[in-house]
Design a protein around this motif. Structure first.
Motif, short mmCIF file in Angstrom:
data_model
loop_
_atom_site.label_atom_id
_atom_site.label_comp_id
_atom_site.label_asym_id
_atom_site.label_seq_id
_atom_site.Cartn_x
_atom_site.Cartn_y
_atom_site.Cartn_z
N ALA A 13 18.83 19.65 15.88
CA ALA A 13 19.95 20.35 15.25
C ALA A 13 20.16 19.89 13.81
CB ALA A 13 21.22 20.13 16.07
N VAL A 14 20.00 18.59 13.55
CA VAL A 14 20.15 18.08 12.18
C VAL A 14 19.04 18.65 11.29
CG1 VAL A 14 20.12 16.02 10.73
CG2 VAL A 14 21.34 15.98 12.91
N VAL A 15 17.81 18.72 11.82
CA VAL A 15 16.71 19.31 11.05
C VAL A 15 17.04 20.76 10.73
CG1 VAL A 15 14.29 20.03 11.15
CG2 VAL A 15 14.95 17.76 11.97
N ASP A 16 17.60 21.47 11.69
CA ASP A 16 17.89 22.89 11.51
C ASP A 16 19.06 23.13 10.56
OD1 ASP A 16 17.56 25.71 12.19
OD2 ASP A 16 19.41 25.51 13.32
N THR A 64 24.81 9.86 14.98
CA THR A 64 24.26 8.82 14.11
C THR A 64 23.65 7.69 14.95
OG1 THR A 64 25.87 9.32 12.39
CG2 THR A 64 24.80 7.16 12.29
N GLN A 65 24.37 7.27 15.98
CA GLN A 65 23.87 6.20 16.85
C GLN A 65 22.63 6.67 17.63
OE1 GLN A 65 27.18 5.08 19.30
NE2 GLN A 65 28.44 4.44 17.54
N GLY A 66 22.65 7.94 18.07
CA GLY A 66 21.50 8.46 18.80
C GLY A 66 20.25 8.53 17.95
N ILE A 67 20.40 8.96 16.69
CA ILE A 67 19.25 9.01 15.78
C ILE A 67 18.71 7.61 15.54
CG2 ILE A 67 18.55 9.50 13.42
CD1 ILE A 67 20.45 11.90 13.49
N ALA A 68 19.61 6.66 15.35
CA ALA A 68 19.18 5.28 15.10
C ALA A 68 18.40 4.73 16.30
CB ALA A 68 20.39 4.40 14.80
N LEU A 127 9.71 4.87 13.71
CA LEU A 127 9.53 5.71 12.53
C LEU A 127 10.89 6.23 12.07
CD1 LEU A 127 6.46 7.90 13.56
CD2 LEU A 127 6.49 6.29 11.64
N PRO A 128 11.11 6.33 10.74
CA PRO A 128 12.36 6.96 10.27
C PRO A 128 12.31 8.46 10.48
CG PRO A 128 10.95 6.43 8.42
CD PRO A 128 10.26 5.86 9.63
N LEU A 129 13.45 9.04 10.83
CA LEU A 129 13.51 10.47 11.07
C LEU A 129 14.17 11.24 9.92
CD1 LEU A 129 14.53 10.42 14.85
CD2 LEU A 129 12.34 11.16 13.89
N PHE A 130 15.04 10.56 9.18
CA PHE A 130 15.74 11.22 8.07
C PHE A 130 15.91 10.29 6.89
CE2 PHE A 130 17.23 13.28 11.96
CZ PHE A 130 17.03 14.61 11.66
N VAL A 155 17.69 14.64 4.94
CA VAL A 155 16.38 15.23 4.66
C VAL A 155 15.41 14.73 5.72
CG1 VAL A 155 14.50 15.44 3.02
CG2 VAL A 155 16.87 15.32 2.20
N PRO A 156 14.82 15.61 6.52
CA PRO A 156 13.91 15.17 7.58
C PRO A 156 12.62 14.58 7.02
CG PRO A 156 13.92 17.57 7.45
CD PRO A 156 15.01 17.08 6.54
N THR A 157 12.16 13.52 7.65
CA THR A 157 10.86 12.95 7.31
C THR A 157 9.77 13.75 8.02
OG1 THR A 157 10.92 11.44 9.18
CG2 THR A 157 11.91 10.65 7.12
N ALA A 158 8.53 13.35 7.77
CA ALA A 158 7.40 14.02 8.44
C ALA A 158 7.52 13.86 9.96
CB ALA A 158 6.08 13.45 7.94
N ALA A 159 8.04 12.70 10.38
CA ALA A 159 8.20 12.47 11.82
C ALA A 159 9.19 13.46 12.43
CB ALA A 159 8.66 11.03 12.07
N ALA A 160 10.30 13.69 11.75
CA ALA A 160 11.30 14.64 12.26
C ALA A 160 10.75 16.07 12.24
CB ALA A 160 12.57 14.56 11.43
#
Length: 388
Positions: free
Chosen positions: A16-19, A38-42, A50-53, A61-66
């Motif tokens: 949803a954050v990517v979208d 925020t806690q779930g993403i962490a 890997l970082p997601l954002f 901003v989504p990373t390549a992993a996200a």
């Protein structure tokens, strides 16, 4: 890491954050608070290492992993079709479906039987249907449970592919490719492809599940195997699978060395075709249809078949000690032909051929390594097709 070690709600939040581009907008979509997201993403970032954002003033901003993860998550959620099921519930239910009893599932998962009972019961409430029923000392899935298990397995396959792709993003080649091997792929094509692929990607394991089309198509649809290789079926209205041709195989008439027809030296006559008994696969198989077409092409009536057998090993042994004839691809008995135990009596009359190819799910999205395996498979098929 297993796919359902990841929290499904947290995965939905990432997608949803990517979208939407922000945590606040995603919170409204997934019905979680911003701190929970925020806690779930962490937590997910710690799990996958890997970082997601990238946190920027203008948003997330989504990373390549996200970017890799989000489409797989959305596909898994769509396939599972259950917004309220938790990863723990799904994992417990699939273990029970595999094992057939709570006791065996408890051993496999390391959970207690009461915990499994509770998880499966809560899942039944979440989906609104009874999923399992008592059968003697074990349990069996209800018709609704069978459908739910299939959807969850497909979702699990998507998440497993996501984990493999994330590992590749880190420069690690990990994962497994599971191939359904139908009879005509086992003698030459699949062994050559697996060997060539392993030479390029030795860290990737390849599992080979042998079976007929009927035995393998169910696991294919369930996501338990990634692709099937072998003789393709005539086009049907089944839009859940896709068949991709690789090359044409022409079976020939075979017999033991010293058979009365061994030195025929030319085309076989209808009289010779009906003078000896035949071993063929069962009705409904492609090779049996080709056998019948062969007689039609020769202007003869196909005789009754005293022995129906689809096992090449058994057919070979029966041929060696009898005057039976059979119709097989030369690739399937290449060793026996080279050793002189079996001989080619004649080419099959008429236009007798089978298309060898790959069968996949229509909604299958192969990982990069799975695409490479398909590429190697096509290369080996081209070598076979070009051979005399």
């Amino acid at each position: 890491m297993k796919p359902f070690d990841l929290n499904i709600r947290h995965l939905r939040a990432v997608a949803a954050v990517v979208d939407t581009g922000s945590i606040s907008a995603a919170a409204r979509v997934v019905n979680l608070t911003q701190p929970a997201i925020t806690q779930g993403i962490a937590k997910l970032e710690r799990q996958i290492c890997l970082p997601l954002f990238e946190r920027r003033p203008g948003g997330m901003v989504p990373t390549a992993a996200a970017e890799l993860l989000a489409p797989r998550v959305m596909a898994a959620i769509r396939l599972m079709d259950s917004r309220h099921a938790t990863a723990a519930q799904v994992s417990a239910f699939l273990a029970l479906a595999r094992c057939g009893s709570y006791a065996a599932a408890a051993v496999e998962t390391g959970l207690s039987e009461p915990s499994l009972h509770r998880a499966v019961g809560d899942l039944s409430l979440a989906v609104g249907h009874i999923l399992v029923e008592r059968r003697g000392k074990g349990v069996a899935l209800t018709p609704r449970g069978i459908g739910v298990a299939r959807r969850f397995r497909l979702g699990e396959a998507e998440l497993r592919s996501a984990l493999f792709e994330l590992a590749l993003l880190e420069g690690r080649e990990v994962g497994r490719i599971t191939v359904g091997a139908m009879p005509l792929s086992r003698a030459r094509l699949l062994p050559a492809a697996v060997t060539a692929f392993h030479a390029l990607h030795s860290e990737i394991s390849v599992g080979i599940v042998e079976g007929s089309h009927a035995e393998l198509v169910g696991p294919l649809r369930d996501g338990e195997i990634d692709l099937m290789v072998g003789a393709l079926r005539p086009k049907s209205t089944d839009d859940s699978i896709i068949q991709t041709p690789l090359f044409e195989d022409r079976p020939v008439i075979l017999a033991r060395a010293g058979h009365p027809l061994a030195d025929l030296g030319g085309p076989i006559t209808p009289e010779a075709m009906t003078a000896y008994p035949w071993i063929t696969p069962a009705e409904g198989t492609p090779l049996r249809a080709q056998w019948q077409a062969m007689f039609a092409g020769a202007g003869a009536v196909a005789p009754s078949v005293p022995i129906e057998c689809g096992s090449v090993i058994m057919v070979r042994q029966m041929l060696l000690h009898s005057d039976f004839l059979t119709l097989l691809s030369p690739d399937q008995v290449a060793v026996e032909l080279e050793a002189g135990w079996l001989v080619k009596v004649a080419d099959a009359p008429g236009d007798v051929s089978r298309t060898i190819g790959v069968t996949t799910r229509a909604d299958w999205r192969p990982t990069a390594l799975q695409r490479r395996f398909l590429g190697v498979l096509k290369e080996q098929a081209e070598i076979i097709a070009a051979a005399p």
